[in-house]
Design a protein around this motif. Structure first.
Motif, PDB file in Angstrom:
ATOM      1  N   ILE A 373       0.578  -1.314  -0.075  1.00 57.28           N
ATOM      2  CA  ILE A 373      -0.051  -0.035   0.082  1.00 57.28           C
ATOM      3  C   ILE A 373       1.013   1.031  -0.242  1.00 57.28           C
ATOM      4  N   LEU A 374       0.578   2.650  -0.896  1.00 63.47           N
ATOM      5  CA  LEU A 374       1.770   3.255  -0.925  1.00 63.47           C
ATOM      6  C   LEU A 374       0.272   4.665   0.282  1.00 63.47           C
ATOM      7  N   TRP A 375       0.845   4.917   1.399  1.00 62.39           N
ATOM      8  CA  TRP A 375       0.462   6.184   1.942  1.00 62.39           C
ATOM      9  C   TRP A 375       0.633   7.504   1.732  1.00 62.39           C
ATOM     10  N   ASP A 376      -0.080   8.473   2.045  1.00 57.95           N
ATOM     11  CA  ASP A 376       0.405  10.030   2.095  1.00 57.95           C
ATOM     12  C   ASP A 376       0.377  10.234   3.295  1.00 57.95           C
ATOM     13  N   ILE A 377       1.415  10.563   4.161  1.00 59.36           N
ATOM     14  CA  ILE A 377       1.109   9.904   5.525  1.00 59.36           C
ATOM     15  C   ILE A 377       1.211  11.946   6.049  1.00 59.36           C
ATOM     16  N   GLY A 378       1.242  12.658   4.574  1.00 61.76           N
ATOM     17  CA  GLY A 378       1.020  14.240   5.563  1.00 61.76           C
ATOM     18  C   GLY A 378       2.003  14.714   6.785  1.00 61.76           C
ATOM     19  N   VAL A 379       1.401  16.390   6.420  1.00 66.19           N
ATOM     20  CA  VAL A 379       3.015  16.509   7.589  1.00 66.19           C
ATOM     21  C   VAL A 379       2.358  17.199   8.922  1.00 66.19           C
ATOM     22  N   PRO A 380       2.714  17.031   9.857  1.00 60.28           N
ATOM     23  CA  PRO A 380       1.609  17.201  11.192  1.00 60.28           C
ATOM     24  C   PRO A 380       1.125  18.773  11.144  1.00 60.28           C
ATOM     25  N   ASN A 381       0.224  18.249  11.960  1.00 59.10           N
ATOM     26  CA  ASN A 381      -0.304  19.646  12.211  1.00 59.10           C
ATOM     27  C   ASN A 381       0.024  20.817  13.360  1.00 59.10           C
ATOM     28  N   GLU A 382      -0.860  21.185  14.013  1.00 57.81           N
ATOM     29  CA  GLU A 382       0.112  22.032  15.370  1.00 57.81           C
ATOM     30  C   GLU A 382      -0.078  21.543  16.317  1.00 57.81           C
ATOM     31  N   ASP A 383      -0.978  20.065  16.208  1.00 60.84           N
ATOM     32  CA  ASP A 383      -0.577  19.619  17.413  1.00 60.84           C
ATOM     33  C   ASP A 383       0.411  18.059  16.953  1.00 60.84           C
ATOM     34  N   TYR A 384       1.378  18.448  16.279  1.00 54.77           N
ATOM     35  CA  TYR A 384       2.205  16.887  16.295  1.00 54.77           C
ATOM     36  C   TYR A 384       2.202  16.243  15.440  1.00 54.77           C
ATOM     37  N   THR A 385       0.228  16.020  15.121  1.00 51.20           N
ATOM     38  CA  THR A 385       0.070  14.642  14.771  1.00 51.20           C
ATOM     39  C   THR A 385       0.107  14.548  13.256  1.00 51.20           C
ATOM     40  N   PHE A 386      -0.097  13.468  12.919  1.00 55.44           N
ATOM     41  CA  PHE A 386      -0.064  12.946  11.182  1.00 55.44           C
ATOM     42  C   PHE A 386      -1.718  12.156  11.286  1.00 55.44           C
ATOM     43  N   GLN A 387      -2.681  12.970   9.743  1.00 58.34           N
ATOM     44  CA  GLN A 387      -3.515  12.136   9.136  1.00 58.34           C
ATOM     45  C   GLN A 387      -3.233  11.865   8.063  1.00 58.34           C
ATOM     46  N   ALA A 388      -3.132  10.479   7.603  1.00 58.68           N
ATOM     47  CA  ALA A 388      -2.464   9.457   6.309  1.00 58.68           C
ATOM     48  C   ALA A 388      -3.340   8.957   5.660  1.00 58.68           C
ATOM     49  N   SER A 389      -3.547   9.147   4.386  1.00 57.97           N
ATOM     50  CA  SER A 389      -4.598   8.949   3.332  1.00 57.97           C
ATOM     51  C   SER A 389      -4.101   7.790   2.051  1.00 57.97           C
ATOM     52  N   GLN A 390      -4.461   6.575   1.794  1.00 52.77           N
ATOM     53  CA  GLN A 390      -4.278   5.724   1.307  1.00 52.77           C
ATOM     54  C   GLN A 390      -3.700   6.666  -0.503  1.00 52.77           C
ATOM     55  N   LEU A 391      -3.362   5.785  -0.936  1.00 58.86           N
ATOM     56  CA  LEU A 391      -3.431   6.165  -2.270  1.00 58.86           C
ATOM     57  C   LEU A 391      -3.789   5.170  -2.834  1.00 58.86           C
ATOM     58  N   LEU A 392      -2.950   3.806  -2.904  1.00 57.29           N
ATOM     59  CA  LEU A 392      -2.816   2.586  -4.191  1.00 57.29           C
ATOM     60  C   LEU A 392      -2.744   1.569  -3.273  1.00 57.29           C
ATOM     61  N   THR A 393      -3.268   0.700  -4.012  1.00 57.40           N
ATOM     62  CA  THR A 393      -2.865  -0.753  -3.421  1.00 57.40           C
ATOM     63  C   THR A 393      -2.590  -1.427  -4.577  1.00 57.40           C
ATOM     64  N   LEU A 394      -1.273  -2.327  -4.175  1.00 56.05           N
ATOM     65  CA  LEU A 394      -0.750  -2.856  -5.044  1.00 56.05           C
ATOM     66  C   LEU A 394      -1.108  -4.560  -4.918  1.00 56.05           C
ATOM     67  N   ASP A 395      -1.795  -5.434  -5.984  1.00 56.71           N
ATOM     68  CA  ASP A 395      -1.574  -6.568  -4.539  1.00 56.71           C
ATOM     69  C   ASP A 395      -0.478  -7.906  -5.271  1.00 56.71           C
ATOM     70  N   THR A 396       0.262  -8.701  -4.447  1.00 55.47           N
ATOM     71  CA  THR A 396       1.306  -9.868  -4.685  1.00 55.47           C
ATOM     72  C   THR A 396       1.046 -10.983  -4.528  1.00 55.47           C
ATOM     73  N   THR A 397       1.309 -11.414  -5.728  1.00 55.52           N
ATOM     74  CA  THR A 397       0.680 -13.487  -5.038  1.00 55.52           C
ATOM     75  C   THR A 397       1.420 -13.927  -4.600  1.00 55.52           C
ATOM     76  N   SER A 398       2.387 -13.307  -3.554  1.00 55.63           N
ATOM     77  CA  SER A 398       2.946 -13.780  -2.872  1.00 55.63           C
ATOM     78  C   SER A 398       4.082 -12.304  -2.067  1.00 55.63           C
ATOM     79  N   THR A 399       3.917 -13.196  -0.463  1.00 58.61           N
ATOM     80  CA  THR A 399       4.638 -12.039   0.294  1.00 58.61           C
ATOM     81  C   THR A 399       5.387 -11.803  -0.034  1.00 58.61           C
ATOM     82  N   PRO A 400       5.213 -10.168   0.100  1.00 59.36           N
ATOM     83  CA  PRO A 400       6.745  -9.418  -0.695  1.00 59.36           C
ATOM     84  C   PRO A 400       7.731  -8.610   0.893  1.00 59.36           C
TER      85      PRO A 400
END
Length: 603
Positions: A373-400
């Motif tokens: 999964i590709l995430w955008d973790i963003g930049v921290p807000n004034e409370d120094y916390t993150f709000q991540a969002s999911q951008l892509l999901t890549l399926d595999t046939t075996s464990t990466p």
């Protein structure tokens, strides 16, 4: 708020006076002051000032020459201070408040006790405990340096036990996972750690080296690497008897010197068991230790975020991502010493993760659920916390197992070494599909058995050359060309790589020894089942004209395990799971199956 004025100082000063020289207490809090607003020429007129409140402003530093020699109380809470060195100009200071400065660390609290000998209170608490801690640290370091020196001369290396530095844990609900570690079957249980004292012991402070003293073209001198420290900083309950915690991944922190091409870091993050540590390779000191009870960390990765302060100034902020058994990614603000975000990324364990080299907030996570999964973790807000969002999901046939953005086009393609082979995905974000399957599988030999073979080592040596290893080429590491392979692809879904050279490695059938590269130096590194570190300077190999030799190329050198002592016994054998060097190849860190972090320095 503009520059300070005498009128403002007299208005906010006590006792009320028409002369600056009579003010003893001054409240400058909540004025949105910047560092440049603190005019030393004006403030130095406050000859009797004993108490100053600078809280709730936007100060990033204190000027060095404020001239407040009688100051006894200083409040600087809720600012953007990043250093405490300037406090030494206040030798009479007795009370200090620095809470709410996210760029200050636990180490800065220790530093003020050295800088301010009359300090009684820090952040409202008795400073004697901090002073005692600093004195103990000073005695410990002095003792440690002496012991290390004596042991290195006597035996070529020593083991150092590190105490925990408590960190703030995230209060997050754990994803329930089975207690058995997904990679518990990595190696046979009948390969014990040999503690027999009868084996050969290093008798020189320099590493024991095997391999040719020069390259085949006579231009590759052996690198002089010295074993510096052997640390057990991931021990369960800090027990010196713990020689079983497996250490899995490490990564050097990005250098702080912006725009300096020669800048390199000497701080390395390591993970294993329930702990993540950050170690100073020069001193062997564990700068930070973060624990997550019940977790087992498998991977760490750094990114350097650019954050904008309340004053509008850009600041560089290194963030460490750590993940493992629980399928969660913890985002650690290492300098401030706390976890500022948890991403519940997968329902199964995360095997590895990496940040995009071009987008500082883009993070790839690879899991035993057979998804990347590709995430955008963003930049921290004034409370120094993150709000991540999911951008892509890549399926595999075996464990990466390993992730590797393509060096020449990291925004377009991602390589992954998996249990079932080496695969490539299109990760361009301007494409409509948000869930994608493998676009190409790369194979390393011809024949019906060529596909479906594990690739457990993968890294780019330069913009084009990839180093990989797996069970398809037992006892070798393969160097192959991305560009030549990609051009030959056509419309095929399975493509044989264009091999440039093969490197001789251990003939072991054991798996999951991760290789790494030092692209600036053209070096490939890999550990083995005997505790050795294989080093290859491949620049001369890649410059040779085809056809290249059919036989695998020998390593530039092999660093033999220095055999440090633990519990009055010599640790004569271990497995080096991972070995990583910093960009200038001045420090090399090896992680083992026996809870030992080995740090080497280049002479």
């Amino acid at each position: 708020m503009g520059p300070l004025s005498p009128r403002l100082l007299m208005k906010r000063g006590r006792p009320k006076s028409g002369r600056l020289g009579r003010i003893r207490s001054l409240d400058l809090s909540g004025l949105e002051l910047l560092s440049e607003h603190l005019d030393p020429k004006l403030l130095s007129r406050l000859k009797q000032l004993q108490e100053l409140d600078l809280s709730n402003n936007q100060l990033e530093m204190l000027p060095d020459n404020l001239g407040l020699s009688r100051l006894r109380v200083l409040r600087c809470c809720n600012n953007q201070l990043g250093d405490v060195t300037a406090l030494c100009q206040f030798p009479q200071l007795e009370e200090l408040s620095l809470e709410g400065n996210p760029f200050l660390t636990v180490n800065d609290n220790l530093k003020v006790s050295f800088l301010l000998p009359k300090l009684r209170k820090v952040n409202g608490k008795d400073a004697s405990s901090t002073c005692s801690q600093a004195e103990n640290l000073n005695r410990e370091l002095t003792s440690r340096v002496r012991v290390i020196s004596e042991e290195l001369v006597a035996s070529g290396g020593t083991q150092v036990h590190e105490a925990d530095i408590p960190e703030k844990s995230p209060e997050a609900t754990a994803v329930q996972e089975p207690k058995a570690r997904p990679v518990a079957g990595k190696r046979p249980d009948d390969v014990p750690l040999n503690l027999s004292p009868n084996k050969r012991v290093c008798t020189s402070p320099l590493a024991q080296v095997e391999g040719r003293p020069t390259g085949s073209d006579g231009s590759q001198p052996t690198l002089q690497l010295e074993p510096l420290y052997f640390l057990q900083c991931h021990s369960k309950n800090n027990s010196p008897k713990d020689l079983s915690t497996q250490l899995w991944a490490c990564a050097f922190e990005p250098a702080w010197e912006e725009g300096h091409t020669g800048a390199t870091s000497q701080s390395v993050a390591t993970c294993g068991g329930e702990a993540v540590c950050v170690i100073d390779c020069q001193t062997g000191i564990v700068l930070h230790k973060y624990k997550a009870p019940g977790e087992e960390f498998f991977s760490v990765a750094w990114t350097a975020l650019t954050v904008v302060t309340q004053a509008g100034h850009k600041k560089r902020w290194n963030v460490l991502a750590a993940a493992g058994l629980r399928g969660q990614v913890r985002l650690l603000h290492v300098r401030a010493g706390f976890c500022c975000g948890v991403i519940r990324a997968h329902k199964k364990a995360i095997a590895t993760l990496c940040f995009s080299p071009t987008h500082e907030t883009h993070l790839f996570t690879a899991s035993y659920d057979k998804r990347i999964i590709l995430w955008d973790i963003g930049v921290p807000n004034e409370d120094y916390t993150f709000q991540a969002s999911q951008l892509l999901t890549l399926d595999t046939t075996s464990t990466p197992l390993r992730l590797c953005p393509v060096a020449s086009c990291p925004d377009a393609y991602l390589l992954a070494g998996c249990e079932g082979g080496c695969c490539c995905w299109d990760v361009r974000l301007d494409q409509p599909q948000k869930r994608r399957v493998c676009e190409v599988e790369f194979i390393f030999s011809e024949g019906s058995q060529a596909s479906g073979q594990r690739v457990d080592g993968l890294a780019f040596v330069n913009e084009d050359v990839v180093a990989s290893k797996g069970n398809g080429g037992l006892g070798t590491i393969c160097l192959w060309s991305w560009s030549q392979t990609w051009v030959s692809r056509g419309s095929q879904s399975t493509v044989a790589v264009v091999v440039l050279a093969r490197l001789q490695w251990s003939p072991t059938e054991l798996a999951y020894f991760s290789l790494s590269t030092c692209p600036d130096k053209g070096i490939v590194l890999c550990g083995d089942e005997e505790g050795s570190v294989w080093i290859y300077d491949v620049r001369h190999i890649l410059m040779q004209q085809p056809p290249l030799p059919a036989t695998p190329q020998a390593p530039t050198q092999i660093l033999k395990w220095p055999q440090p002592r633990a519990l009055s016994q010599t640790v004569t054998r271990t497995m080096v799971n991972t070995v990583v060097a910093n960009s200038t190849f001045t420090y090399l860190t090896a992680l083992t199956d026996s809870n030992i972090v080995a740090i080497w320095g280049r002479d």
